[in-house]
Structure formats: C-alpha cells, structure tokens
Design a protein around this motif. Structure first.
Motif, short mmCIF file in Angstrom:
data_model
loop_
_atom_site.label_atom_id
_atom_site.label_comp_id
_atom_site.label_asym_id
_atom_site.label_seq_id
_atom_site.Cartn_x
_atom_site.Cartn_y
_atom_site.Cartn_z
N GLU A 45 0.23 -40.87 61.57
CA GLU A 45 -0.48 -41.17 62.73
C GLU A 45 -1.31 -41.86 63.26
O GLU A 45 -1.90 -42.64 64.14
CB GLU A 45 -0.04 -39.73 63.54
CG GLU A 45 1.56 -39.57 64.02
CD GLU A 45 1.63 -38.15 64.87
OE1 GLU A 45 0.60 -38.42 65.47
OE2 GLU A 45 3.04 -37.63 64.83
N SER A 46 -2.42 -41.84 62.26
CA SER A 46 -3.78 -41.53 62.55
C SER A 46 -3.78 -43.03 61.40
O SER A 46 -4.88 -44.19 62.26
CB SER A 46 -4.81 -40.84 61.32
OG SER A 46 -5.11 -41.10 60.17
N GLN A 49 -1.84 -45.32 64.72
CA GLN A 49 -2.62 -45.09 66.32
C GLN A 49 -2.33 -46.28 66.97
O GLN A 49 -2.67 -47.66 66.49
CB GLN A 49 -4.41 -44.75 65.94
CG GLN A 49 -4.38 -45.21 67.46
CD GLN A 49 -3.43 -43.48 67.77
OE1 GLN A 49 -3.24 -42.21 67.07
NE2 GLN A 49 -3.31 -43.24 69.12
N GLY A 50 -1.86 -46.86 67.15
CA GLY A 50 -1.31 -47.21 68.70
C GLY A 50 -0.14 -48.26 68.65
O GLY A 50 -0.04 -49.01 69.32
N LYS A 51 0.75 -47.90 67.89
CA LYS A 51 1.69 -48.44 67.14
C LYS A 51 3.09 -47.91 67.91
O LYS A 51 4.42 -48.39 67.52
CB LYS A 51 1.76 -49.49 65.57
CG LYS A 51 0.22 -49.87 65.69
CD LYS A 51 0.58 -50.16 64.13
CE LYS A 51 -0.69 -51.26 63.86
NZ LYS A 51 -1.02 -51.41 61.90
N LYS A 54 4.98 -42.80 71.06
CA LYS A 54 4.60 -42.60 71.93
C LYS A 54 3.72 -42.49 72.73
O LYS A 54 2.91 -42.37 73.45
CB LYS A 54 4.71 -41.12 71.36
CG LYS A 54 3.77 -40.72 70.20
CD LYS A 54 3.70 -39.31 69.48
CE LYS A 54 3.04 -39.09 68.11
NZ LYS A 54 2.68 -38.01 68.09
N HIS A 55 2.76 -43.79 71.40
CA HIS A 55 1.44 -44.46 72.38
C HIS A 55 1.45 -45.53 73.24
O HIS A 55 0.84 -45.90 73.86
CB HIS A 55 0.90 -44.66 70.77
CG HIS A 55 0.39 -44.39 70.03
ND1 HIS A 55 0.24 -43.76 68.81
CD2 HIS A 55 -0.11 -42.64 69.90
CE1 HIS A 55 -0.11 -43.15 67.76
NE2 HIS A 55 0.32 -41.94 68.98
N ILE A 56 3.01 -45.94 73.21
CA ILE A 56 3.34 -47.35 73.70
C ILE A 56 4.20 -47.57 75.00
O ILE A 56 4.45 -48.11 75.79
CB ILE A 56 3.43 -48.62 72.71
CG1 ILE A 56 4.72 -48.10 72.58
CG2 ILE A 56 2.36 -48.81 72.47
CD1 ILE A 56 4.75 -49.85 71.34
#
Length: 63
Positions: A45-46, A49-51, A54-56
């Motif tokens: 996840e690190s 990140q942003g891909k 759940k982030h987008i």
C-alpha cells in the motif's frame, strides 16, 4: 538441575518436551504468518499510494 542461563531456561520451558516444542512451533508460525501478511500489505500500500481503488474511489462514486 536448574538452568542458569537464559538459553537454558528457554530450552527447559519451550523445547524440552515434544508436545511443548510442537505447540511453540505452531504458535510461532501463526504469529509470524500474521506479521508477515500485515507487513507485506503495508509495504504494497505504501508503494501504490494513490493508485489503489480505496484511494481514488471518491472521484468516481456518485452521491
């Protein structure tokens, strides 16, 4: 015979009998598997990140 070193105490508590040895290995495997799984997920996840969805997902969900 009382073991005087820490290693001797560990041996007498966890590894002297076959049943406690097997139980120690089984419990150790369970804890290692859990820690390895969570560590791998955290690294994944690190790196991503942003891909990940759940982030987008807020960009694509309708209210």
């Amino acid at each position: 015979m009382a073991p005087s070193t820490l290693l001797g105490r560990v041996y007498s508590v966890f590894f002297r009998r076959t049943s406690t040895f097997a139980l120690t290995i089984a419990v150790g495997v369970l804890f290692f598997e859990r820690a390895f799984d969570q560590g791998g997920d955290a690294i994944y996840e690190s790196i991503n990140q942003g891909k990940l969805w759940k982030h987008i997902k807020h960009k694509y969900e309708e209210e």
